[in-house]
Write a protein that holds these residues in place. Structure first.
Motif: not given
Length: 414
Positions: A189-211
């Motif tokens: 619930e705390e994640l930004c919109a981008d991260c929510q979708s990354r969760l589905e598509t490419n979890p490793l990229r969650l680490l790239d988030c700057k938010v």
RNA sequence: GUGGAUGUAGCUCAGUUGGUUAGAGCACCAGGUUGUGGCCCUGGGGGUCGGGGGUUCAAGUCCCCUCAUUCACCCCA
């Protein structure tokens, strides 16, 4: 100018001083690679779309950043968005697995991605890269990284700081991925919109988030999940790089966008590019060639380097203006000047000359803008003694000499 | 794809509360006498004011749309 006649969005015209600089950089890149034993490989700038599709289904650059078209024969083609997949295709197609291993290849040329243009982000950009096939050893990773570093140094940049990470292999990454997913799902619930979708598509990229950096900072570190082989590989790589005099730092959040990487990933940024635009980046991709119908096990490691970005961080001090020579005529001797200009060009001198039959005054004005030596043909000296006047524009000195002395004189000048 | 800023000569920009044939600097070209540049002087070429629509007697100026540029995000070199 009419809009429909302007250059396409995200492309650029590279004009005179910069264009020769680019050519210089190209030469440095290929020379450096040659010094490390890498052969230049030129592949087409378009490939059958399947080459890129197979290689990275979940990456943006093959999903919607492609320039794709169907030719009249109905073949589905794509302008290459990156070099690695094309080189892998060429490696397989040309049977390079049967050559003495390892095979070292480099490439240089334009890449095309339909991105939204931005500073140092173009729809057509020039990439230099190198690929090493046939070794799983950390020495291979190290050599490729050292080549990349040596290249930017040869171009005049200071020694780069290499950011390094290992994203594990098929043995250890699934476990890491699972705990990462578990961790992020607990904070969904705390994640930004981008991260929510990354969760589905490419979890490793969650680490790239700057938010969501606070969430990211508490995420599990892949380091703790490396299998013994991956851990050893990483440690040996770091040791090799450091022993070679390079400074490296591990970046636990470095996970690159192309999803064919295994183990090693690396990147170097530049202060003036705000840490976001990497100068070069790459990694290991042991499964890539196999994806393209290559041999079962074809280990490979490589990097790509953005030449426009290199250019932008380079200082202009290396821009040495070319020494040029202007052949001017005294009205009436146009033809003699023209022929002399052609003769000097054949002797190898860079020559400018007037083609507008302008006054001598106008020619000198013109010459002062583009040359530093003027040869004046015509008048009495020419008519009577076949003598020309050679004038140094910077020094404002001139002398008269027989035309046959001209070539030796000019040679001794440069 | 999302959000912000900006679009007047090749370049950098003026353009007053909407008001005559839209300006400057730089750049370009030509002259300033007979065969010599950089400085200076004079003159010249070059803009459908990004495009389309609207308001108005009148739009570079106001409104809408669109295109482009640019910055940030996404992603990447």
């Amino acid at each position: 100018m009419r809009q429909e006649l302007q250059r396409p969005r995200g492309t650029q015209d590279i004009l005179a001083p910069i264009s020769s600089r680019m050519e210089q950089l190209r030469r440095i890149a290929i020379d450096t690679a040659t010094r490390y034993g890498y052969d230049l490989l030129e592949t087409p700038i378009f490939e059958q779309s399947a080459v890129f599709l197979r290689v990275g289904e979940s990456t943006d650059i093959v999903q919607h950043e492609r320039y794709t078209f169907t030719d009249v024969g109905g073949v589905d083609l794509t302008l290459r968005p990156e070099g690695t997949a094309a080189v892998a295709r060429a490696y397989v197609e040309n049977g390079m697995a049967n050559k003495p291993q390892p095979v070292r290849l480099c490439y240089y040329g334009p890449m095309f991605r339909r991105e939204k243009p931005e500073a140092l982000r173009y729809r057509q950009h020039t990439q230099f890269g190198a690929e090493l096939y046939g070794s799983t050893q950390p020495e291979a990773d190290a050599e490729v990284i050292l080549l990349a570093c040596a290249t930017v140094e040869a171009m005049g940049l200071p020694a780069p700081l290499v950011r390094l990470n290992s994203i594990g292999c098929s043995v250890c990454r699934p476990q890491y991925r699972a705990s990462l997913l578990e961790y992020y799902h607990s904070h969904e619930e705390e994640l930004c919109a981008d991260c929510q979708s990354r969760l589905e598509t490419n979890p490793l990229r969650l680490l790239d988030c700057k938010v969501d950096i606070d969430i990211r900072d508490r995420a599990p570190d892949i380091k703790d999940y490396w299998c013994a082989d991956c851990a050893a590989h990483y440690a040996e790589l770091v040791a090799l790089l450091e022993a070679s005099g390079r400074t490296v730092v591990r970046d636990p959040f470095l996970v690159r966008g192309l999803d064919y990487y295994t183990r090693t990933v690396f990147e170097i940024a530049h202060p003036s590019l705000g840490n976001r635009a990497a100068l070069f980046g790459g990694g290991r991709y042991d499964g890539l060639a196999t994806t393209l119908d290559g041999p079962e096990t074809t280990p490979a490691v490589g990097f790509g380097m953005g030449m426009e970005r290199i250019l932008s961080v380079l200082e202009d001090k290396n821009l040495t203006p070319e020494r040029r020579i202007y052949v001017a005529h005294i009205p009436g001797s146009e033809a003699d000047a023209f022929v002399l200009a052609e003769h000097l060009r054949q002797e190898g001198f860079p020559i400018d000359t007037d083609l507008l039959r302008r006054s001598l005054k106008a020619q000198l004005r013109d010459a002062s803008k583009r040359s530093n030596i003027v040869i004046i043909v015509g008048g009495d000296e020419w008519a009577q003694f076949k003598q020309v006047t050679v004038k140094d524009l910077a020094q404002n000195e001139q002398r008269t000499m027989p035309v046959e002395d001209l070539v030796p004189y000019l040679q001794q000048l440069s």
